[in-house]
Design a protein around this motif. Structure first.
Motif, PDB file in Angstrom:
ATOM      1  N   GLY A  95     -17.715  12.363 -54.951  1.00 28.51           N
ATOM      2  CA  GLY A  95     -16.952  11.782 -56.263  1.00 28.51           C
ATOM      3  C   GLY A  95     -15.057  12.289 -55.205  1.00 28.51           C
ATOM      4  O   GLY A  95     -14.073  10.693 -55.156  1.00 28.51           O
ATOM      5  N   ALA A  96     -15.183  13.355 -55.329  1.00 26.85           N
ATOM      6  CA  ALA A  96     -13.506  13.857 -54.615  1.00 26.85           C
ATOM      7  C   ALA A  96     -13.724  12.864 -53.479  1.00 26.85           C
ATOM      8  O   ALA A  96     -12.246  12.424 -53.927  1.00 26.85           O
ATOM      9  N   VAL A  97     -13.988  13.457 -52.841  1.00 26.95           N
ATOM     10  CA  VAL A  97     -14.242  13.538 -51.395  1.00 26.95           C
ATOM     11  C   VAL A  97     -14.660  11.572 -51.586  1.00 26.95           C
ATOM     12  O   VAL A  97     -13.466  10.455 -50.317  1.00 26.95           O
TER      13      VAL A  97
ATOM     14  N   ALA B  87     -13.652   8.927 -53.040  1.00 31.01           N
ATOM     15  CA  ALA B  87     -11.974   8.210 -54.107  1.00 31.01           C
ATOM     16  C   ALA B  87     -10.647   9.101 -52.804  1.00 31.01           C
ATOM     17  O   ALA B  87     -10.018   8.404 -52.101  1.00 31.01           O
ATOM     18  N   ALA B  88     -10.929   9.968 -52.285  1.00 33.69           N
ATOM     19  CA  ALA B  88      -9.432  10.210 -51.100  1.00 33.69           C
ATOM     20  C   ALA B  88      -9.340   9.370 -50.354  1.00 33.69           C
ATOM     21  O   ALA B  88      -8.880   8.702 -49.467  1.00 33.69           O
ATOM     22  N   VAL B  89     -10.946   9.126 -49.540  1.00 39.04           N
ATOM     23  CA  VAL B  89     -10.943   8.411 -48.374  1.00 39.04           C
ATOM     24  C   VAL B  89     -10.556   6.754 -48.788  1.00 39.04           C
ATOM     25  O   VAL B  89     -10.280   5.846 -48.233  1.00 39.04           O
ATOM     26  N   VAL B  90     -11.544   6.728 -50.142  1.00 40.57           N
ATOM     27  CA  VAL B  90     -10.749   5.202 -50.372  1.00 40.57           C
ATOM     28  C   VAL B  90      -9.103   5.149 -50.837  1.00 40.57           C
ATOM     29  O   VAL B  90      -8.901   3.884 -50.191  1.00 40.57           O
TER      30      VAL B  90
ATOM     31  N   ILE C 246     -18.369   1.699 -60.707  1.00 42.39           N
ATOM     32  CA  ILE C 246     -19.695   1.852 -60.394  1.00 42.39           C
ATOM     33  C   ILE C 246     -20.616   2.370 -59.075  1.00 42.39           C
ATOM     34  O   ILE C 246     -21.331   2.522 -59.387  1.00 42.39           O
ATOM     35  N   GLY C 247     -19.798   2.202 -58.094  1.00 44.20           N
ATOM     36  CA  GLY C 247     -20.416   2.803 -57.168  1.00 44.20           C
ATOM     37  C   GLY C 247     -21.157   4.335 -57.433  1.00 44.20           C
ATOM     38  O   GLY C 247     -21.920   4.593 -56.538  1.00 44.20           O
ATOM     39  N   GLY C 248     -20.150   4.801 -57.884  1.00 50.23           N
ATOM     40  CA  GLY C 248     -20.535   6.044 -58.586  1.00 50.23           C
ATOM     41  C   GLY C 248     -22.073   6.423 -59.466  1.00 50.23           C
ATOM     42  O   GLY C 248     -22.213   7.199 -58.747  1.00 50.23           O
TER      43      GLY C 248
ATOM     44  N   ALA D 194     -15.356  11.863 -60.885  1.00 48.36           N
ATOM     45  CA  ALA D 194     -14.596  12.312 -59.913  1.00 48.36           C
ATOM     46  C   ALA D 194     -13.664  11.615 -59.399  1.00 48.36           C
ATOM     47  O   ALA D 194     -12.594  11.985 -59.456  1.00 48.36           O
ATOM     48  N   ALA D 195     -14.666  10.558 -58.906  1.00 51.04           N
ATOM     49  CA  ALA D 195     -13.770   9.703 -58.484  1.00 51.04           C
ATOM     50  C   ALA D 195     -13.139   9.000 -58.943  1.00 51.04           C
ATOM     51  O   ALA D 195     -11.896   9.189 -58.493  1.00 51.04           O
ATOM     52  N   MET D 196     -12.950   8.531 -60.184  1.00 51.75           N
ATOM     53  CA  MET D 196     -11.841   8.055 -60.813  1.00 51.75           C
ATOM     54  C   MET D 196     -10.688   9.029 -61.288  1.00 51.75           C
ATOM     55  O   MET D 196      -9.858   8.314 -61.068  1.00 51.75           O
ATOM     56  N   ALA D 197     -10.744  10.089 -61.117  1.00 53.14           N
ATOM     57  CA  ALA D 197      -9.834  11.233 -61.884  1.00 53.14           C
ATOM     58  C   ALA D 197      -8.885  11.222 -60.795  1.00 53.14           C
ATOM     59  O   ALA D 197      -7.918  11.686 -60.261  1.00 53.14           O
TER      60      ALA D 197
END
Length: 203
Positions: free
Chosen positions: A92-94, A96-99, A116-118, A169-172
């Motif tokens: 999730g962290a990776v 988010a960083a890529v996006v 949603i993707g997560g 993780a992605a949102m945060a």
């Protein structure tokens, strides 16, 4: 004596633009969010393979008429949940960083796409790991290996809350990167005592 009535201007004026249709900017954001959700969901295949590879197995053995855990004090079942959750947080962290690196901005649409993707990626990873893992029927697996022989139990995800780890993780991370490195809105110029042009006014 009757006076002539004033012309009626209450009729329909020029048609206002239709506010029900989203503007081009909103449509572009929705397309980007959909692409993000699809890309993140597909990457769930990689998480499923990592989980299958690293998750500890629970050994079982067929003794008499029953099947018992080979290690009665083993914690492999909880270990499988922990491996899934930790790797989902990392993915999730990776993601988010890529996006953020690709779009170079924030926005609620991208955050929703990541969320949603997560969830979709986590479900894909979970079902893929179970499908590729050991035989799902314990009885059939026990008969195949024979009595007294140990075999691995099916790969399971006991804590279903781990399916939300990727999205959280992605949102945060995305919100944090946006706050730190996202574009800033320009502050309006301060007005002087006689307006924005100062006391002399325009020359």
């Amino acid at each position: 004596m009757p006076y002539p009535s004033a012309p009626d201007h209450s009729g329909p004026g020029p048609s206002a633009p239709d506010q029900s249709e989203p503007g081009p900017e909103l449509r572009a954001e929705l397309v980007q969010a959909a692409l993000v959700a699809i890309g993140v969901a597909v990457s769930g295949v990689l998480l499923g393979l990592v989980w299958l590879w690293l998750a500890p197995r629970v050994p079982l053995v067929w003794i008499g008429d029953k099947i018992y855990p080979k290690d009665a004090e083993g914690e492999q079942a909880m270990g499988a949940d922990a491996v899934f959750a930790l790797w989902a947080l990392a993915f999730g962290a990776v993601s988010a960083a890529v996006v953020f690196w690709f779009f170079r901005r924030g926005g609620i649409a991208l955050v929703v796409g990541l969320a949603i993707g997560g969830v979709l990626a986590s479900v894909i990873a979970w079902r893929l790991g179970v499908w590729l893992g050991p035989e799902s029927s314990i009885e059939a697996h026990a008969r195949a290996v024979g009595r007294g022989m140990s075999f691995d139990s099916p790969l399971k995800l006991g804590a279903k809350g781990a399916l939300l780890a990727w999205s959280l993780a992605a949102m945060a991370v995305h919100l944090g990167l946006t706050a730190l490195f996202g574009p800033r809105d320009e502050e309006p110029a301060e007005l002087g005592p006689q307006g924005p042009l100062g006391p002399q006014g325009p020359k």
